[in-house]
Design a protein around this motif. Structure first.
Motif, PDB file in Angstrom:
ATOM      1  N   ARG A 218       0.822  -1.208   0.000  1.00  0.00           N
ATOM      2  CA  ARG A 218       0.000   0.000   0.000  1.00  0.00           C
ATOM      3  C   ARG A 218       0.859   1.262   0.000  1.00  0.00           C
ATOM      4  O   ARG A 218       0.557   2.239  -0.693  1.00  0.00           O
ATOM      5  CB  ARG A 218      -0.928   0.003   1.210  1.00  0.00           C
ATOM      6  N   THR A 219       1.929   1.226   0.771  1.00  0.00           N
ATOM      7  CA  THR A 219       2.787   2.411   0.828  1.00  0.00           C
ATOM      8  C   THR A 219       3.740   2.482  -0.357  1.00  0.00           C
ATOM      9  O   THR A 219       4.480   3.453  -0.497  1.00  0.00           O
ATOM     10  CB  THR A 219       3.615   2.417   2.126  1.00  0.00           C
ATOM     11  N   GLY A 220       3.713   1.447  -1.205  1.00  0.00           N
ATOM     12  CA  GLY A 220       4.531   1.500  -2.409  1.00  0.00           C
ATOM     13  C   GLY A 220       5.997   1.182  -2.168  1.00  0.00           C
ATOM     14  O   GLY A 220       6.836   1.441  -3.031  1.00  0.00           O
ATOM     15  N   ASP A 221       6.295   0.610  -1.017  1.00  0.00           N
ATOM     16  CA  ASP A 221       7.682   0.256  -0.716  1.00  0.00           C
ATOM     17  C   ASP A 221       7.966  -1.135  -1.284  1.00  0.00           C
ATOM     18  O   ASP A 221       7.794  -2.146  -0.618  1.00  0.00           O
ATOM     19  CB  ASP A 221       7.890   0.279   0.799  1.00  0.00           C
ATOM     20  N   SER A 222       8.414  -1.166  -2.529  1.00  0.00           N
ATOM     21  CA  SER A 222       8.522  -2.446  -3.226  1.00  0.00           C
ATOM     22  C   SER A 222       9.583  -3.347  -2.589  1.00  0.00           C
ATOM     23  O   SER A 222       9.403  -4.563  -2.497  1.00  0.00           O
ATOM     24  CB  SER A 222       8.850  -2.211  -4.695  1.00  0.00           C
ATOM     25  N   ARG A 223      10.669  -2.743  -2.143  1.00  0.00           N
ATOM     26  CA  ARG A 223      11.729  -3.556  -1.551  1.00  0.00           C
ATOM     27  C   ARG A 223      11.244  -4.238  -0.274  1.00  0.00           C
ATOM     28  O   ARG A 223      11.459  -5.429  -0.066  1.00  0.00           O
ATOM     29  CB  ARG A 223      12.949  -2.677  -1.252  1.00  0.00           C
ATOM     30  N   ALA A 224      10.551  -3.461   0.558  1.00  0.00           N
ATOM     31  CA  ALA A 224      10.047  -4.025   1.813  1.00  0.00           C
ATOM     32  C   ALA A 224       8.962  -5.063   1.543  1.00  0.00           C
ATOM     33  O   ALA A 224       8.886  -6.095   2.232  1.00  0.00           O
ATOM     34  CB  ALA A 224       9.496  -2.908   2.704  1.00  0.00           C
ATOM     35  N   ALA A 225       8.125  -4.810   0.548  1.00  0.00           N
ATOM     36  CA  ALA A 225       7.069  -5.764   0.216  1.00  0.00           C
ATOM     37  C   ALA A 225       7.678  -7.102  -0.199  1.00  0.00           C
ATOM     38  O   ALA A 225       7.225  -8.174   0.225  1.00  0.00           O
ATOM     39  CB  ALA A 225       6.194  -5.207  -0.902  1.00  0.00           C
ATOM     40  N   ALA A 226       8.720  -7.043  -1.034  1.00  0.00           N
ATOM     41  CA  ALA A 226       9.377  -8.268  -1.483  1.00  0.00           C
ATOM     42  C   ALA A 226       9.971  -9.019  -0.294  1.00  0.00           C
ATOM     43  O   ALA A 226       9.840 -10.242  -0.182  1.00  0.00           O
ATOM     44  CB  ALA A 226      10.453  -7.934  -2.514  1.00  0.00           C
ATOM     45  N   GLU A 227      10.597  -8.271   0.600  1.00  0.00           N
ATOM     46  CA  GLU A 227      11.232  -8.914   1.752  1.00  0.00           C
ATOM     47  C   GLU A 227      10.188  -9.525   2.684  1.00  0.00           C
ATOM     48  O   GLU A 227      10.374 -10.637   3.200  1.00  0.00           O
ATOM     49  CB  GLU A 227      12.088  -7.890   2.514  1.00  0.00           C
ATOM     50  N   ALA A 228       9.084  -8.804   2.886  1.00  0.00           N
ATOM     51  CA  ALA A 228       8.020  -9.334   3.750  1.00  0.00           C
ATOM     52  C   ALA A 228       7.450 -10.620   3.166  1.00  0.00           C
ATOM     53  O   ALA A 228       7.183 -11.598   3.885  1.00  0.00           O
ATOM     54  CB  ALA A 228       6.923  -8.286   3.925  1.00  0.00           C
ATOM     55  N   MET A 229       7.270 -10.629   1.844  1.00  0.00           N
ATOM     56  CA  MET A 229       6.755 -11.831   1.199  1.00  0.00           C
ATOM     57  C   MET A 229       7.750 -12.975   1.308  1.00  0.00           C
ATOM     58  O   MET A 229       7.380 -14.125   1.572  1.00  0.00           O
ATOM     59  CB  MET A 229       6.453 -11.525  -0.279  1.00  0.00           C
ATOM     60  N   ARG A 230       9.013 -12.640   1.151  1.00  0.00           N
ATOM     61  CA  ARG A 230      10.034 -13.683   1.209  1.00  0.00           C
ATOM     62  C   ARG A 230      10.069 -14.331   2.594  1.00  0.00           C
ATOM     63  O   ARG A 230      10.114 -15.556   2.729  1.00  0.00           O
ATOM     64  CB  ARG A 230      11.412 -13.097   0.880  1.00  0.00           C
TER      65      ARG A 230
END
Lengths: 255, 255
Positions: A218-230
């Motif tokens: 939602r916040t558009g933080d793609s790097r953090a989103a990828a890491e959270a998913m990982r």
DNA sequence: TCCCCACAAGGTGTCAGATACCTTTGCCTC
DNA sequence: GAGGCAAAGGTATCTGACACCTTGTGGGGA
């Protein structure tokens, strides 16, 4: 010797029709439109109705058409069903294949989350949110322990969440691949819930992990989103290993 | 008016047979084994030979069987062909699909390099090295400019390098997926060489990029291998975009 | 003895005609 | 105007037959 000249007529009539129709479907006909009736196609290609039927059946097998009794054939929206057989066969022929598939899925979902953070629209965010809420609702209805029914519902929304993320990525190939992998992995991810509990975690932890992923997207933080998913999927992979080793009482290497 | 067997669901006889045979093929029958003849199957399922034919045609469309005239149907070795077929249709259906596919491939190849650094054997390292040497040889035979023939050879070894890395990962699903994606992407990667030159780079640069990837895999530095692969493929993606925009500006006839 | 060719057997490819049943559509009755 | 019914159009399936391909086998010629 066998210097018999080979006719280029190796192709059967049904093949010719099937290929021609496939080109037509992929090139001109939009999904949802209908093919002419079998009788009309038979007349047009100057073959029997049976030949048309076989060609059409092959296209149905390829996932290009939907055929129902009493109705004309309808051009199908492409989906991942075509891969599902392939991936299923990989798993069945090789026990290690399951974890190979899990590893590949991890990689693709991480990229989905990455891209979703960049390209998610309001609608796709709402879809993700809706699945997350569905997980919470399933949980709220349970008093302490999850019934099998609620467990199934919880799992369905879990898978739905990941699918919504894949769709939010805006990359259609990712969506197809996700759908194709979901089928053969369905059982594995279902028993991962058992492993999750066996490792001392609660379904609430799973909800939290999904919430974190959604927040990052939602916040558009793609790097953090990828890491959270990982992180989340690494945990799921451990859950699967735990559940499998419990089921088979197989000495599994601890991580 | 004697209705044969009332099926409560909408399933047709051909569907029932097709599903049953599909389970059989995916579960028990080994690739390369043959199905009984149409006549025998017809007797076994108590339907006409025509119904068997339609079921079998559907399975052929799904990529589970290979059917040739005068021979029994053969269970197909699982490979990415059906998959490739589908991906090709995705590209043709949607121009943006090409770059979606390139993006997915990037993700999978980065993981391949990562895993290859961890699991490569002496044999798989030699295979990668061999393809890299093939690229060098193709280059060495050219005096100044690359002929179309040498360009093709260079490209073949380039693809071979990436396939060898995918195989070295030890993840069979990655290998299959790579194979499946190579086919529809073949042209795109071929014209990427044009874009590579148009952007002021030489084939030697490509060789160097591959050498860096191989070095990282050999030393077992999985993180560096993944990053080297990512950089290389990002460049390739830019090459494709450049070549495509050049083609669009000045459409040149192909020789 | 060995090679080649012809032939038979078993398989799939295709055709024709017919019947059963499902879906859609439009008319007809109330 | 609404609901029901019947015809039209479509697919699902069967029976029977013939053409052509692939493979294996046996006989005739070198």
């Amino acid at each position: 010797m066998q210097d018999r000249e080979r006719r280029p007529d190796q192709q059967t009539a049904a093949s010719v029709v099937a290929n021609h129709l496939a080109d037509l479907i992929l090139g001109e006909l939009a999904p949802g439109s209908t093919l002419p009736s079998e009788a009309e196609l038979a007349a047009r290609y100057d073959v029997s109705r049976l030949t048309i039927r076989e060609a059409v059946k092959r296209l149905e097998g390829r996932g290009l058409l939907v055929i129902a009794r009493g109705r004309k054939a309808v051009v199908r929206e492409p989906d991942g069903a075509a891969f599902a057989d392939f991936l299923t066969s990989v798993i069945r022929y090789d026990p290690k294949g399951l974890f190979d598939l899990v590893a590949v899925r991890l990689s693709l979902e991480v990229q989905s989350a990455h891209l979703a953070a960049k390209h998610a629209t309001r609608a796709s965010l709402a879809a993700i949110e809706g699945e997350l809420q569905g997980m919470r609702d399933s949980l709220a209805q349970s008093d302490g322990g999850l019934s099998l029914e609620l467990e199934t519902s919880f799992h369905a929304h879990d898978v739905g969440f990941h699918e919504a993320v894949a769709l939010a990525s805006g990359n259609r190939v990712l969506g197809y691949l996700f759908e194709a992998m979901s089928q053969p992995l369905r059982e594995a991810f279902f028993i991962s819930q058992r492993g999750h509990a066996q490792r001392g975690h609660t379904p609430g932890d799973t909800v939290d992990a999904h919430q974190r992923i959604l927040d990052c997207i939602r916040t558009g933080d793609s790097r953090a989103a990828a890491e959270a998913m990982r992180l989340h999927l690494k945990n799921t992979e451990r859950d699967i290993r735990t559940a499998l080793s419990q089921l088979a009482l197989r000495p599994a290497p601890r991580e």
